[in-house]
Design a protein around this motif. Structure first.
Motif, PDB file in Angstrom:
ATOM      1  N   GLU A 221      12.898  16.413   9.884  1.00 19.51           N
ATOM      2  CA  GLU A 221      13.000  16.892  11.267  1.00 19.51           C
ATOM      3  C   GLU A 221      11.646  17.086  11.929  1.00 19.51           C
ATOM      4  OE1 GLU A 221      15.725  20.016  12.343  1.00 19.51           O
ATOM      5  OE2 GLU A 221      16.842  19.726  10.471  1.00 19.51           O
ATOM      6  N   LEU A 222      10.623  17.268  11.137  1.00 18.12           N
ATOM      7  CA  LEU A 222       9.290  17.509  11.696  1.00 18.12           C
ATOM      8  C   LEU A 222       8.493  16.219  11.850  1.00 18.12           C
ATOM      9  CD1 LEU A 222       8.420  20.632   9.532  1.00 18.12           C
ATOM     10  CD2 LEU A 222       9.342  20.603  11.849  1.00 18.12           C
ATOM     11  N   ALA A 223       9.046  15.133  11.309  1.00 19.95           N
ATOM     12  CA  ALA A 223       8.330  13.866  11.372  1.00 19.95           C
ATOM     13  C   ALA A 223       8.520  13.208  12.733  1.00 19.95           C
ATOM     14  CB  ALA A 223       8.819  12.934  10.272  1.00 19.95           C
ATOM     15  N   ASP A 224       7.603  12.351  13.082  1.00 17.20           N
ATOM     16  CA  ASP A 224       7.649  11.637  14.362  1.00 17.20           C
ATOM     17  C   ASP A 224       7.019  10.268  14.143  1.00 17.20           C
ATOM     18  OD1 ASP A 224       7.592  10.735  16.951  1.00 17.20           O
ATOM     19  OD2 ASP A 224       5.997  12.077  17.609  1.00 17.20           O
ATOM     20  N   GLU A 225       7.836   9.231  14.289  1.00 18.56           N
ATOM     21  CA  GLU A 225       7.319   7.880  14.053  1.00 18.56           C
ATOM     22  C   GLU A 225       6.137   7.552  14.962  1.00 18.56           C
ATOM     23  OE1 GLU A 225      10.393   5.008  14.315  1.00 18.56           O
ATOM     24  OE2 GLU A 225      11.527   5.801  12.603  1.00 18.56           O
ATOM     25  N   LYS A 226       6.155   8.094  16.179  1.00 22.75           N
ATOM     26  CA  LYS A 226       5.054   7.831  17.111  1.00 22.75           C
ATOM     27  C   LYS A 226       3.853   8.734  16.850  1.00 22.75           C
ATOM     28  CE  LYS A 226       8.168   6.339  20.804  1.00 22.75           C
ATOM     29  NZ  LYS A 226       8.606   6.585  22.217  1.00 22.75           N
ATOM     30  N   GLN A 227       4.043   9.736  15.973  1.00 25.83           N
ATOM     31  CA  GLN A 227       2.972  10.678  15.625  1.00 25.83           C
ATOM     32  C   GLN A 227       2.358  11.321  16.875  1.00 25.83           C
ATOM     33  OE1 GLN A 227       0.248   8.561  12.970  1.00 25.83           O
ATOM     34  NE2 GLN A 227       1.433   9.236  11.237  1.00 25.83           N
ATOM     35  N   ALA A 228       3.226  11.797  17.744  1.00 26.65           N
ATOM     36  CA  ALA A 228       2.756  12.474  18.950  1.00 26.65           C
ATOM     37  C   ALA A 228       1.969  13.723  18.558  1.00 26.65           C
ATOM     38  CB  ALA A 228       3.933  12.860  19.835  1.00 26.65           C
ATOM     39  N   PRO A 229       0.798  13.953  19.134  1.00 26.16           N
ATOM     40  CA  PRO A 229      -0.027  15.096  18.731  1.00 26.16           C
ATOM     41  C   PRO A 229       0.534  16.436  19.193  1.00 26.16           C
ATOM     42  CG  PRO A 229      -1.061  13.943  20.543  1.00 26.16           C
ATOM     43  CD  PRO A 229       0.097  13.102  20.116  1.00 26.16           C
ATOM     44  N   LEU A 230       1.337  16.417  20.267  1.00 30.66           N
ATOM     45  CA  LEU A 230       1.953  17.637  20.783  1.00 30.66           C
ATOM     46  C   LEU A 230       3.438  17.387  20.998  1.00 30.66           C
ATOM     47  CD1 LEU A 230      -0.701  18.737  23.444  1.00 30.66           C
ATOM     48  CD2 LEU A 230      -0.397  19.652  21.132  1.00 30.66           C
ATOM     49  N   ARG A 231       4.248  18.283  20.447  1.00 31.81           N
ATOM     50  CA  ARG A 231       5.698  18.189  20.629  1.00 31.81           C
ATOM     51  C   ARG A 231       6.226  19.553  21.036  1.00 31.81           C
ATOM     52  NH1 ARG A 231       8.152  15.458  15.455  1.00 31.81           N
ATOM     53  NH2 ARG A 231       9.934  15.168  16.855  1.00 31.81           N
ATOM     54  N   LYS A 232       7.515  19.717  21.026  1.00 33.64           N
ATOM     55  CA  LYS A 232       8.116  20.981  21.440  1.00 33.64           C
ATOM     56  C   LYS A 232       7.516  22.149  20.654  1.00 33.64           C
ATOM     57  CE  LYS A 232      12.552  23.390  21.802  1.00 33.64           C
ATOM     58  NZ  LYS A 232      14.008  23.310  21.540  1.00 33.64           N
ATOM     59  N   GLN A 233       7.167  23.228  21.363  1.00 34.09           N
ATOM     60  CA  GLN A 233       6.571  24.398  20.716  1.00 34.09           C
ATOM     61  C   GLN A 233       7.678  25.233  20.061  1.00 34.09           C
ATOM     62  OE1 GLN A 233       3.373  26.404  22.948  1.00 34.09           O
ATOM     63  NE2 GLN A 233       3.622  24.847  24.549  1.00 34.09           N
ATOM     64  N   ARG A 234       7.849  25.049  18.771  1.00 36.98           N
ATOM     65  CA  ARG A 234       8.977  25.663  18.064  1.00 36.98           C
ATOM     66  C   ARG A 234       8.601  26.878  17.228  1.00 36.98           C
ATOM     67  NH1 ARG A 234      12.170  21.010  14.885  1.00 36.98           N
ATOM     68  NH2 ARG A 234      13.481  22.831  14.407  1.00 36.98           N
ATOM     69  N   PHE A 235       7.375  26.913  16.695  1.00 33.86           N
ATOM     70  CA  PHE A 235       7.025  27.924  15.703  1.00 33.86           C
ATOM     71  C   PHE A 235       5.760  28.686  16.099  1.00 33.86           C
ATOM     72  CE2 PHE A 235       8.784  24.149  13.504  1.00 33.86           C
ATOM     73  CZ  PHE A 235      10.026  24.678  13.183  1.00 33.86           C
ATOM     74  N   ALA A 236       5.791  29.990  15.859  1.00 28.06           N
ATOM     75  CA  ALA A 236       4.609  30.809  16.116  1.00 28.06           C
ATOM     76  C   ALA A 236       3.521  30.534  15.088  1.00 28.06           C
ATOM     77  CB  ALA A 236       4.976  32.286  16.098  1.00 28.06           C
ATOM     78  N   ALA A 237       3.934  30.125  13.893  1.00 31.74           N
ATOM     79  CA  ALA A 237       2.979  29.891  12.809  1.00 31.74           C
ATOM     80  C   ALA A 237       3.677  29.104  11.718  1.00 31.74           C
ATOM     81  CB  ALA A 237       2.450  31.215  12.255  1.00 31.74           C
ATOM     82  N   ALA A 238       2.897  28.708  10.730  1.00 31.18           N
ATOM     83  CA  ALA A 238       3.454  28.006   9.576  1.00 31.18           C
ATOM     84  C   ALA A 238       2.661  28.338   8.331  1.00 31.18           C
ATOM     85  CB  ALA A 238       3.461  26.494   9.801  1.00 31.18           C
ATOM     86  N   VAL A 239       3.360  28.334   7.197  1.00 31.35           N
ATOM     87  CA  VAL A 239       2.736  28.434   5.878  1.00 31.35           C
ATOM     88  C   VAL A 239       2.982  27.093   5.202  1.00 31.35           C
ATOM     89  CG1 VAL A 239       2.808  29.549   3.618  1.00 31.35           C
ATOM     90  CG2 VAL A 239       3.046  30.925   5.705  1.00 31.35           C
ATOM     91  N   ASP A 240       1.889  26.392   4.861  1.00 32.89           N
ATOM     92  CA  ASP A 240       2.003  25.038   4.319  1.00 32.89           C
ATOM     93  C   ASP A 240       1.322  24.943   2.959  1.00 32.89           C
ATOM     94  OD1 ASP A 240       2.210  22.385   3.768  1.00 32.89           O
ATOM     95  OD2 ASP A 240       1.010  21.683   5.460  1.00 32.89           O
ATOM     96  N   PRO A 241       2.100  25.028   1.864  1.00 30.18           N
ATOM     97  CA  PRO A 241       1.531  24.809   0.535  1.00 30.18           C
ATOM     98  C   PRO A 241       1.624  23.361   0.081  1.00 30.18           C
ATOM     99  CG  PRO A 241       3.733  25.696   0.336  1.00 30.18           C
ATOM    100  CD  PRO A 241       3.487  25.496   1.813  1.00 30.18           C
ATOM    101  N   VAL A 242       2.015  22.460   0.990  1.00 31.22           N
ATOM    102  CA  VAL A 242       2.249  21.063   0.644  1.00 31.22           C
ATOM    103  C   VAL A 242       1.074  20.181   1.043  1.00 31.22           C
ATOM    104  CG1 VAL A 242       3.769  19.073   0.937  1.00 31.22           C
ATOM    105  CG2 VAL A 242       4.739  21.389   0.853  1.00 31.22           C
ATOM    106  N   GLY A 243       0.586  20.339   2.278  1.00 29.72           N
ATOM    107  CA  GLY A 243      -0.516  19.526   2.762  1.00 29.72           C
ATOM    108  C   GLY A 243      -0.100  18.083   2.982  1.00 29.72           C
ATOM    109  N   GLY A 244      -1.080  17.190   3.015  1.00 23.26           N
ATOM    110  CA  GLY A 244      -0.795  15.783   3.183  1.00 23.26           C
ATOM    111  C   GLY A 244      -0.464  15.404   4.607  1.00 23.26           C
ATOM    112  N   LYS A 245       0.076  14.212   4.770  1.00 17.75           N
ATOM    113  CA  LYS A 245       0.280  13.646   6.098  1.00 17.75           C
ATOM    114  C   LYS A 245       1.278  14.428   6.948  1.00 17.75           C
ATOM    115  CE  LYS A 245       3.712  10.260   4.492  1.00 17.75           C
ATOM    116  NZ  LYS A 245       4.031   8.807   4.395  1.00 17.75           N
ATOM    117  N   GLY A 246       2.163  15.203   6.311  1.00 21.83           N
ATOM    118  CA  GLY A 246       3.141  15.974   7.071  1.00 21.83           C
ATOM    119  C   GLY A 246       2.518  17.078   7.897  1.00 21.83           C
ATOM    120  N   LEU A 247       1.286  17.456   7.601  1.00 21.75           N
ATOM    121  CA  LEU A 247       0.637  18.544   8.336  1.00 21.75           C
ATOM    122  C   LEU A 247       0.460  18.195   9.815  1.00 21.75           C
ATOM    123  CD1 LEU A 247      -0.750  21.270   8.423  1.00 21.75           C
ATOM    124  CD2 LEU A 247      -2.801  20.211   7.462  1.00 21.75           C
TER     125      LEU A 247
END
Length: 335
Positions: free
Chosen positions: A203-229
């Motif tokens: 759900e967080l992926a975007d084939e066009k890799q738009a740099p800005l999308r809908k503002q959904r979250f105040a913050a995030a905790v990411d222990p995964v890293g990688g291209k999904g960031l």
């Protein structure tokens, strides 16, 4: 007792091996405090340390185990006495200094945290490095101005060790949590931990890799890293923050400056290894108190005997571990 049992990883003359051995006490590394290990835990870095091409070990042979909790057996430091209950995470433990996958471990006194009131040794290892990383991520978000009323906080890799405990701690701290996972069968588990919403990994992926999308979250905790960031940053609200602590998804990512200069998003690096002791001890007190996850042992942690360790080290590299794996190495004292 003249020897103790340890899980030793060797690379000698081009041959790699990993398994349980008997070691003499003279083989314990230098340090101020000798600990009879009662529990350790399985972390992603431990899986790498026990793999031939894991690239985290400084020198062989090594006893992995970046977490350890147990009873002081001998001490040359006035801060610790025989019989004290202690825990250790981070520093060089398990990668440059023999770690917690052994019945005894000897460590510098500066690496040790007295077991805080409110935690048993088993609970301390159910938290371990993963819990400490989650707590440090939560603390950094708060320090950077993120408040529960600002909106939901996204947690990536939510069924893993850091992710599971981040979901639970954020919920305990009053935040509304959105958990991200690719495992549909684990939704009920995440709700028990406190997740209010669950989103699929895609759900967080975007084939066009738009740099800005809908503002959904105040913050995030990411222990995964990688291209999904990149996709995570695109969904963070104005003035929000992303705490990054891992690289299971890769060590590199591509990003635009737009989230940073148009929405004022902060990218916070989380280092649980060299975190100063004063801050480390304070966070452990928070994990033993107001941030302690409900159902820590019932829902998050699974205990295994030492002989099951090698299999679980392989599992964690395959992404086959939910929550935390606690390894029992000795007989628990009366706590």
């Amino acid at each position: 007792m003249e020897s103790y049992r340890a899980f030793v990883v060797r690379k000698e003359d081009g041959r790699f091996s990993a398994g349980w051995e008997r070691r003499r006490f003279e083989e314990l590394p230098e340090g101020d405090v000798t600990i009879r290990t009662i529990y350790s835990s399985v972390n992603y870095k431990d899986g790498l340390a026990a793999a031939e091409h894991g690239k985290v070990v400084a020198a062989y042979p090594i006893v992995p185990g970046i977490d350890a909790a147990g009873v002081v057996a001998a001490s040359n430091d006035a801060r610790f006495r025989e019989g004290d209950l202690v825990l250790a995470t981070g520093y060089g433990l398990g990668v440059s200094h023999d770690g917690g996958f052994a019945e005894y471990v000897r460590l510098p006194a500066d690496w040790l945290v007295p077991l805080p009131d409110g935690l048993t040794l088993k609970e301390a290892m159910a938290l371990g490095t993963a819990g400490f990383t989650a707590a440090l991520s939560l603390q950094r978000l708060i320090e950077n101005g993120v408040r529960p009323e600002d909106g939901p906080v996204l947690v990536l890799g939510a069924t893993g060790g850091v992710g599971s405990l981040a979901v639970a701690m954020l919920s305990r701290a009053g935040f509304r949590v959105t958990a991200s996972t690719g495992k549909a069968a684990e939704h009920e588990y995440l709700r028990r931990l406190g997740a209010a919403e669950i989103v699929g990994r895609g759900e967080l992926a975007d084939e066009k890799q738009a740099p800005l999308r809908k503002q959904r979250f105040a913050a995030a905790v990411d222990p995964v890293g990688g291209k999904g960031l990149r996709g995570v940053l695109a969904h963070i609200r104005y003035g929000g923050s992303v705490a990054v602590s891992g690289m299971a998804g890769g060590s590199e990512f591509e990003a635009s400056v737009f989230p940073f200069i148009l929405r004022g998003v902060s990218l916070l690096g989380i280092d649980s290894v060299q975190c100063p002791m004063e801050r480390r001890a304070a966070l452990w007190r928070s994990m033993a108190g107001p941030w302690k996850p409900e159902g820590l042992l019932a829902d998050v942690a699974t205990e295994v005997e030492a002989d099951a360790l090698q299999e679980r080290l392989s599992d964690i590299l395959r992404g086959g571990v939910r929550g935390r794996i606690v390894v029992r190495l000795g007989e628990p004292p009366h706590e």
